[in-house]
Design a protein around this motif. Sequence first.
Motif, mmCIF file in Angstrom:
data_model
loop_
_atom_site.group_PDB
_atom_site.id
_atom_site.type_symbol
_atom_site.label_atom_id
_atom_site.label_comp_id
_atom_site.label_asym_id
_atom_site.label_seq_id
_atom_site.Cartn_x
_atom_site.Cartn_y
_atom_site.Cartn_z
ATOM 1 N N UNK A 28 0.824 -1.109 0.090
ATOM 2 C CA UNK A 28 0.043 0.037 0.108
ATOM 3 C C UNK A 28 0.927 1.246 0.065
ATOM 4 N N UNK A 29 1.836 1.369 0.708
ATOM 5 C CA UNK A 29 2.696 2.281 0.725
ATOM 6 C C UNK A 29 3.465 2.567 -0.573
ATOM 7 N N UNK A 30 3.737 1.615 -1.214
ATOM 8 C CA UNK A 30 4.253 1.618 -2.612
ATOM 9 C C UNK A 30 3.453 2.373 -3.475
ATOM 10 N N UNK A 31 2.146 1.862 -3.509
ATOM 11 C CA UNK A 31 0.902 2.443 -4.192
ATOM 12 C C UNK A 31 0.634 3.724 -4.043
ATOM 13 N N UNK A 32 0.632 4.214 -2.768
ATOM 14 C CA UNK A 32 0.626 5.675 -2.350
ATOM 15 C C UNK A 32 1.610 6.346 -2.631
ATOM 16 N N UNK A 46 -1.746 6.321 -12.942
ATOM 17 C CA UNK A 46 -2.627 5.023 -13.657
ATOM 18 C C UNK A 46 -2.454 3.943 -12.958
ATOM 19 N N UNK A 47 -1.619 3.801 -11.899
ATOM 20 C CA UNK A 47 -1.677 2.645 -11.134
ATOM 21 C C UNK A 47 0.009 1.759 -11.459
ATOM 22 N N UNK A 48 0.094 0.759 -10.558
ATOM 23 C CA UNK A 48 1.414 0.111 -11.033
ATOM 24 C C UNK A 48 1.050 -1.375 -11.284
ATOM 25 N N UNK A 49 2.079 -1.840 -12.114
ATOM 26 C CA UNK A 49 1.782 -3.393 -12.451
ATOM 27 C C UNK A 49 2.716 -4.281 -11.388
ATOM 28 N N UNK A 50 2.343 -5.383 -11.336
ATOM 29 C CA UNK A 50 2.998 -6.391 -10.366
ATOM 30 C C UNK A 50 4.681 -6.535 -10.473
ATOM 31 N N UNK A 51 4.954 -6.292 -11.511
ATOM 32 C CA UNK A 51 6.663 -6.188 -11.708
ATOM 33 C C UNK A 51 7.056 -4.965 -10.897
ATOM 34 N N UNK A 52 6.306 -3.929 -11.224
ATOM 35 C CA UNK A 52 6.834 -2.506 -10.605
ATOM 36 C C UNK A 52 6.790 -2.625 -8.899
ATOM 37 N N UNK A 53 5.719 -3.030 -8.620
ATOM 38 C CA UNK A 53 5.630 -3.649 -7.149
ATOM 39 C C UNK A 53 6.596 -4.491 -6.477
ATOM 40 N N UNK A 54 6.919 -5.518 -7.338
ATOM 41 C CA UNK A 54 7.844 -6.625 -6.828
ATOM 42 C C UNK A 54 9.180 -5.943 -6.624
ATOM 43 N N UNK A 55 9.494 -5.083 -7.893
ATOM 44 C CA UNK A 55 10.726 -4.408 -7.598
ATOM 45 C C UNK A 55 11.148 -3.442 -6.411
ATOM 46 N N UNK A 56 9.844 -2.568 -6.014
ATOM 47 C CA UNK A 56 9.873 -1.671 -5.103
ATOM 48 C C UNK A 56 9.914 -2.279 -3.624
ATOM 49 N N UNK A 57 9.074 -3.461 -3.474
ATOM 50 C CA UNK A 57 9.016 -3.875 -2.176
ATOM 51 C C UNK A 57 10.120 -5.256 -1.857
ATOM 52 N N UNK A 83 3.625 -11.091 -4.088
ATOM 53 C CA UNK A 83 3.002 -9.703 -4.436
ATOM 54 C C UNK A 83 1.528 -10.145 -5.240
ATOM 55 N N UNK A 84 1.388 -10.723 -6.121
ATOM 56 C CA UNK A 84 0.202 -11.263 -6.774
ATOM 57 C C UNK A 84 -1.055 -11.823 -5.416
ATOM 58 N N UNK A 85 -0.380 -12.531 -4.699
ATOM 59 C CA UNK A 85 -1.373 -12.882 -3.659
ATOM 60 C C UNK A 85 -1.743 -11.938 -2.731
ATOM 61 N N UNK A 86 -0.998 -11.232 -2.032
ATOM 62 C CA UNK A 86 -1.118 -9.872 -1.319
ATOM 63 C C UNK A 86 -2.191 -8.978 -1.981
ATOM 64 N N UNK A 87 -1.955 -8.595 -3.377
ATOM 65 C CA UNK A 87 -2.938 -7.991 -4.209
ATOM 66 C C UNK A 87 -4.121 -8.613 -4.270
#
Length: 111
Positions: free
Chosen positions: A33-37, A43-54, A61-65
């Motif tokens: 959530x902090x990454x998304x905020x 426009x949002x983030x893709x799973x790969x971008x979230x994976x890199x940042x977390x 990441x997919x499970x938690x999303x």
Amino acid sequence: MNKHDQLNTIKEDFINCQKVLLAIGDETRQSILLVLMGTDCQTGLRVGEITRQTHLSRPAVSHHLRILRDAGVILMRKEGTKNFYFIDIRTKLGLLKDLVKHIEELMQKFY
């Protein structure tokens, strides 16, 4: 509204917030959530971008999303085969605001 009615309203608020509270109570989901905020991307983030940042695995990441989506905390926008995840003010997070407001009203009025 009397104290009994207010307590019933708060009870209903808690019931309505259960999925949201469970979803955001997890430390890993909080980091997502902090990454998304924190992103400048509207426009949002893709799973790969979230994976890199977390620094989490892609399956994690997919499970938690999925949990966050099921709870109504985040939304997903699909563009062809790409999924973009984002937080919107109209998500179920607004239920928490109502819960806190009702608790504050009760505490101010009766305590």
